[in-house]
Design a protein around this motif. Structure first.
Motif: not given
Length: 212
Positions: A38, A42, A169, A174, A176
C-alpha cells in the motif's frame, strides 16, 4: 483461483492445462502486489509490523483453503447429484444456523445478543436488510457455480474484490502506490488475455466444425 484448482483436482479429478495454472499464478501475483504494497500514507502506525506475522499468514491461507473447498464441493454436489439451487442453499443455511446457535450458547453470547437487539430495535431492520441481500447473493453465487463451475466463480470473485478495493480507494481518496497500479494492471491484463485466448479458441472451433 489456485486453491480452487487444487481442490478441483483432488475432489473432482479435474485436469487443468498449463495456461490455466499460468493465468492463476499471474492473477495471484498481481493481487499480492496490490495488497502487500500500500501507499505509505495509507498505512496505519498501529498496524505497522503486524501485517506479515505467521498467525496472519496462517489465517489467510486457512481462509483461502476453506473458501476454495466450499465452491468446489458445491460444484461437485451440483454435478454429482443434480441438486437444485434452492435445496443446497436451504440445507447449507440450516447447518449454518445450527452451528451459529451452538457457538452462541457455548460461549454464553446468546442472551447478550438478544438483549442487544431488544435495546436497539432499529438494528433489526439493518440485520433484515443484510440477511436479505446475503440470501439473494447466495442464489447468484450458486447459479454461477452450477452453470459455469467453481474456477469461473473464483475468477469473478477475485476480480470483484480488486474492483471493490479500487473503488474504495477512489471514493475515500486513498492514494495508490505504484506497486498497486502494477498489481492491478497485471490482474486485469491476465484476465483480459485469458478471455481473449478463450474466445479465439471458440471461434476456431466454430469455423472448423462445418468442415467436419
Amino acid at each position: 483461483m489456485i486453491p480452487v484448482m487444487i481442490w478441483g483436482t483432488i475432489i473432482m479429478k479435474k485436469k487443468y492445462g498449463g495456461k490455466d495454472y499460468f493465468f492463476a499464478v499471474i492473477v495471484t501475483m498481481g493481487c499480492s502486489l496490490f495488497i502487500l504494497y500500500p501507499a505509505s500514507m495509507d498505512v496505519s502506525p498501529l498496524n505497522k509490523g503486524r501485517e506479515s506475522t505467521v498467525w496472519g499468514v496462517s489465517l489467510m491461507l486457512g481462509y483461502l483453503g476453506f473458501d476454495g473447498f466450499t465452491s468446489t464441493f458445491q460444484d461437485k454436489l451440483f454435478k454429482g447429484y443434480e441438486m437444485e439451487i434452492h435445496n443446497q442453499i436451504f440445507y447449507t443455511t440450516m447447518c449454518s444456523c445450527v452451528i451459529s446457535l451452538s457457538g452462541l450458547i457455548l460461549q454464553n453470547h446468546l442472551l447478550p445478543a438478544v438483549d442487544f437487539m431488544v435495546r436497539h430495535p432499529d438494528c433489526f431492520y439493518d440485520v433484515l436488510i443484510l440477511s436479505t441481500v446475503a440470501t439473494a447473493s447466495q442464489f447468484f453465487i450458486s447459479y454461477t457455480i452450477r452453470t459455469f463451475g467453481a474456477l469461473t466463480f473464483a475468477t469473478i470473485m477475485t476480480t470483484r474484490q480488486l474492483v471493490s478495493i479500487l473503488l474504495s480507494c477512489v471514493w475515500f481518496v486513498h492514494p495508490l502506490s505504484w506497486m498497486q497500479w502494477v498489481g492491478a494492471a497485471i490482474v486485469f491484463g491476465a484476465l483480459y488475455a485469458k478471455t481473449f485466448s478463450r474466445n479465439k479458441l471458440q471461434k476456431a472451433a466454430v469455423v472448423s466444425s462445418p468442415s467436419q
